[in-house]
Structures are given as structure tokens and as C-alpha cells.
Design an enzyme around this catalytic site. Structure first.
Site, PDB file in Angstrom:
ATOM      1  N   SER A  34       2.717 -13.066  -0.249  1.00 53.24           N
ATOM      2  CA  SER A  34       1.943 -11.973  -0.853  1.00 53.24           C
ATOM      3  C   SER A  34       2.477 -11.773  -2.254  1.00 53.24           C
ATOM      4  O   SER A  34       3.680 -11.550  -2.435  1.00 53.24           O
ATOM      5  CB  SER A  34       2.126 -10.681  -0.052  1.00 53.24           C
ATOM      6  N   HIS A  74      -1.656 -14.925   0.241  1.00 52.10           N
ATOM      7  CA  HIS A  74      -2.164 -13.641   0.741  1.00 52.10           C
ATOM      8  C   HIS A  74      -2.342 -12.716  -0.465  1.00 52.10           C
ATOM      9  O   HIS A  74      -1.356 -12.402  -1.155  1.00 52.10           O
ATOM     10  CB  HIS A  74      -1.129 -13.069   1.718  1.00 52.10           C
ATOM     11  N   ASP A  79      -3.479  -9.131  -1.848  1.00 51.59           N
ATOM     12  CA  ASP A  79      -3.693  -7.742  -1.420  1.00 51.59           C
ATOM     13  C   ASP A  79      -4.545  -6.997  -2.433  1.00 51.59           C
ATOM     14  O   ASP A  79      -4.071  -6.651  -3.513  1.00 51.59           O
ATOM     15  CB  ASP A  79      -2.325  -7.046  -1.294  1.00 51.59           C
ATOM     16  N   MET A 135      -6.449  -3.604  -3.361  1.00 49.13           N
ATOM     17  CA  MET A 135      -6.410  -2.169  -2.999  1.00 49.13           C
ATOM     18  C   MET A 135      -7.293  -1.369  -3.951  1.00 49.13           C
ATOM     19  O   MET A 135      -7.411  -1.720  -5.123  1.00 49.13           O
ATOM     20  CB  MET A 135      -4.983  -1.637  -3.128  1.00 49.13           C
ATOM     21  N   HIS A 137      -6.746  -9.780   1.546  1.00 47.12           N
ATOM     22  CA  HIS A 137      -6.581  -8.641   2.452  1.00 47.12           C
ATOM     23  C   HIS A 137      -7.160  -7.429   1.730  1.00 47.12           C
ATOM     24  O   HIS A 137      -6.563  -6.929   0.778  1.00 47.12           O
ATOM     25  CB  HIS A 137      -5.075  -8.487   2.748  1.00 47.12           C
ATOM     26  N   MET A 189      -7.842  -3.860   1.303  1.00 46.34           N
ATOM     27  CA  MET A 189      -7.499  -2.481   1.667  1.00 46.34           C
ATOM     28  C   MET A 189      -8.379  -1.572   0.830  1.00 46.34           C
ATOM     29  O   MET A 189      -7.920  -0.896  -0.099  1.00 46.34           O
ATOM     30  CB  MET A 189      -6.005  -2.252   1.386  1.00 46.34           C
ATOM     31  N   MET A 224      -0.953  -5.482  11.065  1.00 48.90           N
ATOM     32  CA  MET A 224      -0.033  -4.852  10.110  1.00 48.90           C
ATOM     33  C   MET A 224       1.240  -4.397  10.812  1.00 48.90           C
ATOM     34  O   MET A 224       1.176  -3.730  11.855  1.00 48.90           O
ATOM     35  CB  MET A 224      -0.685  -3.625   9.445  1.00 48.90           C
ATOM     36  N   ASP A 250       1.855  -8.930   8.921  1.00 46.14           N
ATOM     37  CA  ASP A 250       1.960  -8.555   7.503  1.00 46.14           C
ATOM     38  C   ASP A 250       2.739  -7.260   7.349  1.00 46.14           C
ATOM     39  O   ASP A 250       2.312  -6.217   7.841  1.00 46.14           O
ATOM     40  CB  ASP A 250       0.537  -8.383   6.935  1.00 46.14           C
TER      41      ASP A 250
HETATM   42  C1  DX5 Z   1       1.058  -3.972   2.268  1.00 47.01           C
HETATM   43  C2  DX5 Z   1       0.483  -5.341   2.023  1.00 47.01           C
HETATM   44  C3  DX5 Z   1       1.410  -6.448   2.351  1.00 47.01           C
HETATM   45  C4  DX5 Z   1       2.650  -6.446   1.492  1.00 47.01           C
HETATM   46  C5  DX5 Z   1       3.726  -7.244   2.128  1.00 47.01           C
HETATM   47  O1  DX5 Z   1       0.093  -3.033   1.990  1.00 47.01           O
HETATM   48  O2  DX5 Z   1      -0.691  -5.524   2.804  1.00 47.01           O
HETATM   49  O3  DX5 Z   1       0.754  -7.694   2.297  1.00 47.01           O
HETATM   50  O4  DX5 Z   1       2.403  -6.958   0.210  1.00 47.01           O
HETATM   51  O5  DX5 Z   1       4.873  -7.044   1.396  1.00 47.01           O
HETATM   52  P1  DX5 Z   1       6.332  -7.058   2.035  1.00 47.01           P
HETATM   53  O6  DX5 Z   1       6.535  -8.430   2.562  1.00 47.01           O
HETATM   54  O7  DX5 Z   1       7.192  -6.696   0.903  1.00 47.01           O
HETATM   55  O8  DX5 Z   1       6.321  -6.028   3.158  1.00 47.01           O
HETATM   56 ZN    ZN Z   2      -1.441  -7.543   2.965  1.00 49.74          ZN
END
Ligand code: DX5
Ligand code: ZN
Length: 220
Positions: free
Chosen positions: A8, A32, A34, A36, A65, A67, A136, A174
Site C-alpha cells: 500500500s 494496493h 487506497d 479516500m 481499495h 474508501m 480489514m 489489510d
Molecule cells: C487503511 C488502508 C490500508 C493501509 C495499510 O485505511 O486501507 O491499506 O494503507 O497501511 P498499514 O500497513 O500501515 O496498516
Molecule cells: Zn487499504
């Protein structure tokens, strides 16, 4: 089940993101990403321009992913930017049949994501629509949080259901994945491990990937 490590980039150094992605790409088989919206989660990350730029440095799959509260409106732009799969939260689409069909029509893979508090039963009727089930192990929104072991029974339930149904859906974990926690996730049935801080927070991201992989393999 082969082990995949999926970096990520959320906690990578954004001043040299392309370099960091190129550095780890030979050692992984997917990324991956993310996305948001500051609404579904209280944070903003990045969107199409960043994904499109990263597409020029690697051909590996980009698992996005999402969010966000309105994920389906982003599927077309994400496909154009170079996304490979889109994973949406079951909490925003309790019946994801239409989003799954929309993703397929655009040539995207499809996945569902479960927050720590959401039971496996919420996705069970829809697992057949998925390439990926993303469980998650932190409350989404931020990298660098601690792994929540209470989600492990849910992972076991997902693995049991997928295997007994003859499905080949990937099960991803994740959040808070480190060399110390990855073994628990592996034992409970995950085959894809998302890691942000454990990789990009390390002075040697390539070595960090090797250490994660070794710790997961130690559970074989
Ligand atoms: C959290 C994300 C994860 C995050 C993981 O909201 O969906 O993908 O980036 O990061 P680490 O490995 O630092 O928990
Ligand atoms: Zn994620």
C-alpha cells in the site's frame, strides 16, 4: 495457496512515489491503492492523476481499495487511469450486484471490503461476484495503525466458505500487517497481505518485503 504481498503506497514518500513503486515492483505481484474521499473515512488520499502517473512505471495489477461513499461513479475514471480491480465497502452497498456488473462491463475486476465490525454474513451471498475479498484488520482511514486480532475468526469463516464453495476468490488482509502479525493472518486463511508502513516505513523496503514473506511462509 501462494502468498502475495501487496504494497500500500499510502505511507510511501510521495515526493518520490514513482521511484518507490519501481523499487518494490520486481518483488511483488500487485499494488494496493487506497482511494479516500474525506467522507466515508475522515481522510483524503489520492485519485486518478496519481494512479495514471504510476501506471507509467509498472504493468503490475492495481487493486484499488475505495474508501468512498459513491464508489461506482469512480469506476470509469479509474479504469481509464489504469486500475485493474475495484474493491468497494459492503457498508456502502449492502447489495453490490449492480456495482459488480458495472465493474465487469468496464473490464475491471471486482472486490468487496469488510470493516472490522462487519460480520462475514454481510458479504456471504455476494462472494461469488468477487475476485477479491478484503478483510480489514484496522478501522480504515489511516496507515500505521495496530492490527486488530479480533477479526481473525471472520477470516477463518471466509476461508472455510470460499474453499467449501469451490471458489478461487483471493482473501486479502489489510491493516497493521508486520512480520509479527502476518503469521496470524496466514494461519487464519489469508493469501494476500497488504502492507504499507511495514514496507515503506522501512529504510530497506525490498528487505522488508522479504521479511514479511518469510514470516508468512514460516506458517506453511
Ligand atoms: C487503511 C488502508 C490500508 C493501509 C495499510 O485505511 O486501507 O491499506 O494503507 O497501511 P498499514 O500497513 O500501515 O496498516
Ligand atoms: Zn487499504
Amino acid at each position: 495457496m501462494p502468498i502475495s504481498i501487496s504494497p500500500s503506497i499510502l505511507n510511501a514518500d510521495f515526493t518520490r512515489l514513482g521511484e518507490q513503486v519501481s523499487l518494490v515492483a520486481p518483488h511483488v505481484d500487485r499494488f494496493h491503492l487506497d482511494v479516500m474521499d474525506g467522507h466515508f473515512v475522515p481522510n483524503l488520499s489520492f485519485g486518478m492523476p496519481v494512479i495514471e502517473s504510476l501506471r507509467t512505471v509498472t504493468d503490475l495489477p492495481f487493486n484499488c481499495h475505495l474508501m468512498v461513499t459513491n464508489p461506482v461513479s469512480l469506476f470509469g475514471p479509474l479504469a481509464d487511469a489504469g486500475a485493474t480491480t475495484v474493491s468497494i465497502h459492503i457498508e456502502v452497498h449492502p447489495d453490490p450486484s449492480v456495482p459488480a456488473a458495472t465493474a465487469r462491463d468496464l473490464g475491471l475486476g471486482f472486490g468487496l471490503v469488510l470493516n472490522p465490525a462487519t460480520p462475514f454474513e454481510a458479504v456471504e451471498p455476494f462472494v461469488r461476484l468477487c475476485d477479491v475479498l478484503l478483510v480489514m484488520s484496522v478501522v480504515p482511514g489511516f496507515g500505521g495503525q495496530s492490527f486488530i486480532p479480533d477479526v481473525l475468526p471472520k477470516l477463518e469463516a471466509a476461508r472455510k466458505f470460499i474453499d467449501s464453495s469451490g471458489l478461487v476468490t483471493d482473501i486479502e488482509m489489510d491493516g497493521g500487517i508486520t512480520p509479527e502479525t502476518i503469521g496470524m493472518a496466514r494461519r487464519a486463511g489469508a493469501d494476500v497481505f497488504v502492507a504499507g508502513t511495514a514496507i515503506f516505513g522501512s529504510p530497506d523496503p525490498v528487505d522488508a518485503i522479504a521479511r514479511l514473506r518469510a514470516a508468512a511462509e514460516a506458517e506453511e
